[in-house]
Design an enzyme around this catalytic site. Structure first.
Site: not given
Lengths: 410, 334
Positions: B57, B126
């Site tokens: 990322e 998540h």
């Protein structure tokens, strides 16, 4: 019994500390001219030995030898010499200015002038540079006005960055010199992104990024090499190994076990390891990597092996962690002295001409200094208008910044 | 269109309109994204424009900043908002400050898309709502849509914006609205007015809230999934709320907020994110500063608890309609 011996944590130590004589006798330096020059289309695997070698062109007597001699004209060499001298004179002046309280901070690149100057001259003027805070020589070699650099250091009324950045965090879109950030390593992956964009647009320009050996431990180093390798980005990734990251010698960054150039091998990227105090070797290696990038052959990592002669910054005292005579004992010498000797050996330079050039650059710096100081210094002003503090956070100023600006007044 | 299709359409439209738009992220290219948001885009627009990246990322955002400096308009995807943290240095130290520190010489016209929020048994990594970490950063814009129509219009605006935009997508809303009642059968966006999304180009301005339900008794400030929870709580409690979907958290639409609270005199703030230091604290402070003399009750916040997002206790954690209704009654009783 041996199977049960206690484990022991290894903490790397530099070869010498304050009070001890500087000793570089364990550095195995190959002779000038000894390293082969592979074709630019060589695979990383074929040329992996170069990651452990050291490309050197100038021999002990200042002669250019071997396959890496870029065979530059004397004019180009003198231009490089002048840019290095100007960089050093500029550094000396701004260092003194900080000591006189005219600004808050400064960082010299003494001993590393060859890296930035030779690399800038080896690239095309419109190639994009993503420097750290110790490549001021890039701007100077691109003939960027030092008055403008001084204004940045003083955060004065002439500072194009409006007093927002600490000294030495230059930015020049016109010079293709990317805005410097205090966060180490971040520009390395950005250089790769810029290069990917250039390839995407079918441009001819390439990018070059710089990082110190200390910051190679940052994740952006790994990101940069991964992305550059995956997308064959037209970029040159330069690691300036000046032996020191503030007080930590390069072994703390991982240099004890392998060269920094060797990092590239695992990414399938060619690596060149270069004598960073050898103007000709640095120039030639950069040209090689640039040609490779421009031919769509992808990225190259160059480790520039050099020595940080000055303190890390004006806030640092190196006598607390390394011997005082370390730079005198540094076996690769001084980049300016070595190029000067080479030019004299060619019959293209003399002590007299050198003295004249030295006086000339000192005069140039003095004149620029007066001009910059007339536009203000941090301690005395004038500074940019304080209301500009609220500008450029966003393209358009949002409601709450307008209110905060009004609250401050002025 | 459902929200995923609306987002896909926004990217398709922008890829067609602007050759400088490029889209990349993990599994974004050939596969079309783990949530299908980029489905078909590589096939239509080519590998150079829509491509897969290494799992990094920080690298994705570092490269995006460099591309932005060149002049491209990158749209980067972070697979889950929970995994945006390795990119924080590039977002906070670089993208957000580039224009400022270079006095406008460079800027970072990038959009970072990241699925956010819980209600899907996503557990700790998540389900997070990380928006307050970004609303605290000067130089960033933060956007969270609550329906397909807004999602497309806001994403088009984000991509066209010359400032870096963090675009959080509540993944619980991808296929249909969700009002916090997991026991009810799922309703698809095709049965909802806001699932009607024009195929072509349109935009919804950043920094503008939407009053999705006019009312007189309490102003409810919400965004993302909790917009739908608020509506259900109002129906169940019978309290006449004015529901403001903020859409942009930064810059936030102060005028709409102030006008509403001055009218109702009461304010309840909702978010799924944890309470302490959450964006609700900023909203509460703004309402208090701007509407003090209009307030008839203390401002209430209904938020996630100050714990990591648990797996088994999803519905005890998620601020559902019952908790929201309780807060509505409380401000009415004050």
């Amino acid at each position: 019994m041996d199977r049960h011996r206690s484990l022991r944590l290894h903490i790397p130590e530099p070869r010498h500390r304050p009070g001890e004589p500087a000793d570089f006798s364990d550095l195995r330096l190959p002779k000038a001219g000894a390293v082969e020059r592979p074709p630019v289309h060589s695979s990383a695997f074929e040329m992996r030995d170069l990651a452990y070698a050291l490309i050197r062109v100038l021999d002990e007597d200042g002669r250019a030898v071997g396959p890496w001699d870029p065979q530059l004209e004397a004019d180009a060499l003198r231009r490089g010499l002048r840019a290095m001298l100007l960089t050093r004179a500029y550094d000396d002046r701004m260092y003194r200015a900080q000591r006189q309280g005219k600004t808050s901070f400064y960082m010299k690149c003494t001993g590393e002038e060859g890296v930035a100057v030779a690399q800038a001259l080896a690239l095309e003027p419109d190639d994009m540079l993503f420097p750290t805070y110790r490549q001021q020589g890039l701007l100077i070699a691109r003939d960027w006005p030092i008055v403008d650099m001084m204004c940045q250091v003083y955060s004065n009324s002439g500072d194009r960055l409006k007093g927002r950045q600490m000294p030495v965090m230059y930015s020049s879109r016109k010079a293709g010199f990317f805005s410097i950030s205090g966060n180490l390593g971040t520009q390395f992956s950005q250089a790769v992104g810029w290069a990917m964009a250039s390839a995407y647009k079918g441009d001819h320009r390439i990018a070059a990024g710089w990082i110190g050996e200390g910051a190679t431990a940052e994740p952006d180093f790994h990101y940069a090499l991964t992305f550059a390798s995956v997308y064959h980005a037209p970029v040159i990734l330069n690691v300036v190994n000046n032996q020191w990251a503030i007080s930590c010698y390069q072994g703390i960054a991982g240099g004890e076990e392998a060269t920094f150039a060797a990092r590239a091998i695992g990414y399938g990227m060619p690596a060149l390891r270069v004598d960073g105090n050898d103007f000709l070797a640095t120039y030639a290696a950069t040209r090689w990597a640039a040609e490779r990038a421009r031919s769509n052959l992808g990225a190259t990592l160059i480790e520039l092996f050099t020595h940080r002669v000055a303190a890390h910054s004006t806030a640092d005292d190196p006598s607390r962690y390394r011997p005082a005579d370390e730079s005198e004992k540094w076996p690769l010498g001084d980049p300016i002295e070595r190029l000067k000797q080479h030019l004299i050996g060619l019959g293209a330079w003399s002590e007299e001409r050198h003295e004249t050039m030295l006086k000339e650059v000192e005069e140039q710096v003095r004149a620029a200094g007066k001009e910059a100081e007339a536009l203000g210094t941090l301690d005395r002003g004038p500074l940019p208008p304080v209301s500009t503090m609220f500008e450029d956070v966003y393209k358009e100023m949002p409601w709450y910044l307008r209110r905060q600006r009004d609250e401050l007044g002025g | 269109m459902n929200m995923v299709q609306a987002l896909n359409s926004a990217m398709d439209v922008m890829l067609s309109r602007d050759p400088d738009v490029v889209i990349f992220g993990e599994d974004v290219g050939y596969f079309g994204g783990v949530f299908r948001a980029t489905d078909g885009l590589q096939r239509k627009h080519g590998k150079q424009r829509v491509f897969d990246t290494p799992i990094a990322e920080g690298g994705i955002l570092g490269v995006a900043v460099g591309m932005g400096a060149y002049g491209l308009r990158p749209v980067a995807e972070v697979q889950f908002a929970d995994y945006i943290y390795p990119a924080m240095d590039q977002l906070i130290s670089e993208a957000a400050r580039l224009r400022y520190r270079s006095a406008g010489e460079w800027w970072a016209p990038l959009t970072v898309r990241a699925p956010c929020g819980g209600g899907i048994f996503g557990g700790q990594t998540h389900s997070q709502s990380a928006e307050a970490l970004f609303t605290h950063v000067c130089g960033l814009k933060t956007v969270i849509p609550s329906n397909p129509y807004d999602a497309k219009g806001l994403l088009v605006s984000a991509i066209e914006d010359d400032d870096p935009v963090v675009f959080f997508e509540p993944k619980r809303l991808y296929s249909g609205p969700f009002d916090g009642h997991p026991e009810k059968p799922a309703v698809p966006w095709s049965k909802h007015a806001l699932g009607e999304v024009p195929a072509g180009y349109y935009r919804i301005p950043l920094g503008k809230a939407s009053v999705v339900r006019a009312g007189e008794e309490v102003t409810v400030l919400a965004y993302g999934t909790l917009v739908h929870v608020a509506a259900a709580a109002a129906d169940e409690s019978g309290i006449d709320i004015e529901l403001v979907d903020l859409r942009s958290l930064r810059p936030v639409d102060i005028e709409t907020i102030v006008a509403s609270v001055q009218k109702t005199g009461r304010c309840v703030i909702l978010h799924e994110a944890t309470r302490t230091g959450g964006f609700g604290a900023e909203l509460s402070a703004l309402v208090q500063e701007h509407c003090f003399f209009s307030l008839e009750a203390p401002i209430e916040r209904v938020t996630g608890w100050d714990t990591p997002y648990p797996h088994a206790f999803e519905w005890q954690y998620f601020p559902g309609p019952a908790r929201v209704a309780r807060a509505l009654r409380k401000v009415m009783a004050a």
